[in-house]
Design an enzyme around this catalytic site. Structure first.
Site, PDB file in Angstrom:
ATOM      1  CE  LYS A 114      -4.456  -1.557   1.310  1.00  0.00           C
ATOM      2  NZ  LYS A 114      -5.490  -1.706   2.285  1.00  0.00           N
ATOM      3  CE  LYS A 199      -5.940  -8.242  -1.362  1.00  0.00           C
ATOM      4  NZ  LYS A 199      -5.776  -7.911  -0.038  1.00  0.00           N
ATOM      5  CE  LYS A 202     -13.539  -3.917   1.267  1.00  0.00           C
ATOM      6  NZ  LYS A 202     -12.369  -3.658   2.094  1.00  0.00           N
TER       7      LYS A 202
HETATM    8  P1  TYM Z   1     -10.488  -6.157   4.184  1.00  0.00           P
HETATM    9  O1  TYM Z   1     -11.511  -5.107   4.372  1.00  0.00           O
HETATM   10  O2  TYM Z   1      -9.409  -5.917   3.184  1.00  0.00           O
HETATM   11  O3  TYM Z   1     -11.159  -7.517   3.778  1.00  0.00           O
HETATM   12  C1  TYM Z   1     -12.182  -8.078   4.565  1.00  0.00           C
HETATM   13  C2  TYM Z   1     -12.076  -9.594   4.573  1.00  0.00           C
HETATM   14  O4  TYM Z   1     -12.195 -10.109   3.247  1.00  0.00           O
HETATM   15  C3  TYM Z   1     -11.085 -10.965   2.972  1.00  0.00           C
HETATM   16  N1  TYM Z   1     -10.729 -10.806   1.553  1.00  0.00           N
HETATM   17  C4  TYM Z   1     -10.576 -11.813   0.697  1.00  0.00           C
HETATM   18  N2  TYM Z   1     -10.705 -13.152   0.845  1.00  0.00           N
HETATM   19  C5  TYM Z   1     -10.497 -13.928  -0.249  1.00  0.00           C
HETATM   20  N3  TYM Z   1     -10.159 -13.417  -1.468  1.00  0.00           N
HETATM   21  C6  TYM Z   1     -10.017 -12.094  -1.661  1.00  0.00           C
HETATM   22  N4  TYM Z   1      -9.711 -11.599  -2.858  1.00  0.00           N
HETATM   23  C7  TYM Z   1     -10.226 -11.218  -0.544  1.00  0.00           C
HETATM   24  N5  TYM Z   1     -10.175  -9.872  -0.387  1.00  0.00           N
HETATM   25  C8  TYM Z   1     -10.477  -9.645   0.907  1.00  0.00           C
HETATM   26  C9  TYM Z   1      -9.978 -10.470   3.879  1.00  0.00           C
HETATM   27  O5  TYM Z   1      -9.017 -11.467   4.116  1.00  0.00           O
HETATM   28  C10 TYM Z   1     -10.750 -10.091   5.124  1.00  0.00           C
HETATM   29  O6  TYM Z   1     -10.969 -11.216   5.938  1.00  0.00           O
HETATM   30  N6  TYM Z   1      -7.394  -5.662   8.017  1.00  0.00           N
HETATM   31  C11 TYM Z   1      -8.666  -6.219   7.637  1.00  0.00           C
HETATM   32  C12 TYM Z   1      -9.828  -5.700   8.436  1.00  0.00           C
HETATM   33  C13 TYM Z   1      -9.653  -5.837   9.911  1.00  0.00           C
HETATM   34  C14 TYM Z   1      -9.762  -7.037  10.653  1.00  0.00           C
HETATM   35  C15 TYM Z   1      -9.522  -6.647  12.017  1.00  0.00           C
HETATM   36  C16 TYM Z   1     -10.015  -8.360  10.327  1.00  0.00           C
HETATM   37  C17 TYM Z   1      -9.384  -4.846  10.764  1.00  0.00           C
HETATM   38  N7  TYM Z   1      -9.300  -5.329  12.042  1.00  0.00           N
HETATM   39  C18 TYM Z   1      -9.542  -7.600  13.024  1.00  0.00           C
HETATM   40  C19 TYM Z   1     -10.019  -9.308  11.354  1.00  0.00           C
HETATM   41  C20 TYM Z   1      -9.791  -8.919  12.687  1.00  0.00           C
HETATM   42  C21 TYM Z   1      -8.903  -5.860   6.183  1.00  0.00           C
HETATM   43  O7  TYM Z   1      -8.336  -4.949   5.655  1.00  0.00           O
HETATM   44  O8  TYM Z   1      -9.842  -6.553   5.583  1.00  0.00           O
END
Ligand code: TYM
Length: 336
Positions: A114, A199, A202
């Site tokens: 990022k 991957k 969004k």
């Molecule tokens: P975020 O918002 O990027 O994504 C949310 C969840 O979706 C999963 N994900 C995917 N899984 C499979 N294939 C993909 N292409 C894909 N893109 C996204 C992510 O693995 C995630 O589970 N840092 C985290 C948010 C967060 C969080 C936390 C999660 C903040 N605090 C505490 C768990 C516990 C994030 O950016 O997710």
């Protein structure tokens, strides 16, 4: 045993199929299984680390909560809240940041991706992002964290921070349980429709790389039709799929949506033209996603109701977090 489950998503842009298959769908399964206690946050504090628009943040926060509910998270059984409305997340972050080495944060691949080439210009928030994530999890002493594969490294850091705390301030006892990453199902890493080595995300620039949870049937069909494939036919085995990431990605998505395995999908479509798989995939995705999309827009037409749900979730989450935060302050020697 009661499992304490915590997970969340950033309200940046719209949720996409990877978020649904890699995480959200599993959250619902965990909620419906045993006597798990589940907390699902809309991680709005995380969403500001790379620049943001305040109005868009408000809308995306509601929309993310609506997506959780539309996909089957039940606010009566699971707590749904916006991260920022439980101040313990930010407080615990500060406390944990003092026991997290910068060298460990520098190794985080998400930060490197990022921040890009210009890490000097990245915000402190982006750098500290994994500490906030550790705080999210530890604040509730969560034991299981259902996420996609891309979050694994962050989870390792959370475990590391938990063990540093336990060692330093709890005399080696397991005050914070070690949070387990729960990487469930077959679609733990859904890839871009335009490049099978990236991957699905969004935040990717082109909307054609992903299926959004808000896309209608025509858009879904168009995106799968235009999805990149190769000159060959659908592979009939893993061996035939070697070095063909786009083909294997479509097979993986089909398997996840139909609750089968890639092997079964290859047995059904192997040797056929990609157009056959793509048409079947569109139909399946529309059938699975359209009830969610419809429910999401119904929910979004009553914003006050979403706000009420988030407020009730935050009240309950705050109650759950309070004793932990109090303990942590005391264990670290703060006068309370
Ligand atoms: P975020 O918002 O990027 O994504 C949310 C969840 O979706 C999963 N994900 C995917 N899984 C499979 N294939 C993909 N292409 C894909 N893109 C996204 C992510 O693995 C995630 O589970 N840092 C985290 C948010 C967060 C969080 C936390 C999660 C903040 N605090 C505490 C768990 C516990 C994030 O950016 O997710």
């Amino acid at each position: 045993m009661t499992k304490r489950i915590f997970s969340g998503m950033q309200p940046t842009n719209r949720l996409q199929l990877g978020n649904y298959l890699g995480a959200l769908r599993n959250w619902v399964k965990l909620q419906d299984e045993g006597d798990n206690q589940c907390l699902y946050g809309v991680m709005d504090l995380h969403a500001i680390t790379n620049g943001h628009d305040p109005k868009a943040l408000t809308e995306a926060t509601r929309e993310t909560a609506a997506a959780y509910i539309a996909a089957g998270v039940d606010p009566k059984r699971s707590y749904i809240m916006a991260q920022s409305s439980v101040s313990g997340h930010a407080e615990l972050t500060w406390l944990l940041s003092s026991m997290t080495q910068m060298g460990k944060l520098e190794r985080m691949t998400q930060f490197k991706d990022k921040a890009g080439k210009n890490a000097e210009r990245a915000s402190l928030g982006l750098f500290a992002y994994p500490v906030l994530m550790a705080a999210d999890i530890l604040l509730y002493k969560a034991t299981h964290v259902p996420v996609g594969e891309d979050q694994k490294q962050h989870l390792e850091l959370s475990r590391d921070v938990a063990s540093v705390f336990n060692e330093k301030y709890a005399g080696g006892k397991e005050y914070f349980p070690m949070p387990e990453p729960y990487i469930m199902g077959t679609a733990t890493r859904v890839m871009s429709l335009r490049d099978g080595t990236q991957k699905m995300s969004k935040s990717a620039e082109s909307d054609m790389t992903r299926i959004n949870l808000t896309d209608d049937a025509d858009m879904i069909a168009k995106k799968f039709k235009k999805a990149k494939t190769d000159q060959g036919n659908v592979p009939a085995s893993d061996k035939e799929g070697e070095g063909r990431p786009e083909a294997m990605n479509l097979i993986g998505i089909y398997a996840a949506l139909s609750d089968t395995t890639s092997e079964q999908v290859m047995a059904e479509f192997g040797g056929q033209q990609f157009s056959a798989l793509k048409t079947a995939l569109s139909d399946l995705a529309v059938a699975q996603l359209s009830p969610i999309t419809t429910r999401m827009s119904e929910l979004m037409s009553d914003k006050a109701e979403i706000d009420n749900i988030l407020k009730a979730g935050a009240d309950k989450a705050r109650e759950l977090a309070a004793p932990t935060l109090d303990d942590v302050y005391k264990m670290m020697g703060f006068l309370r």
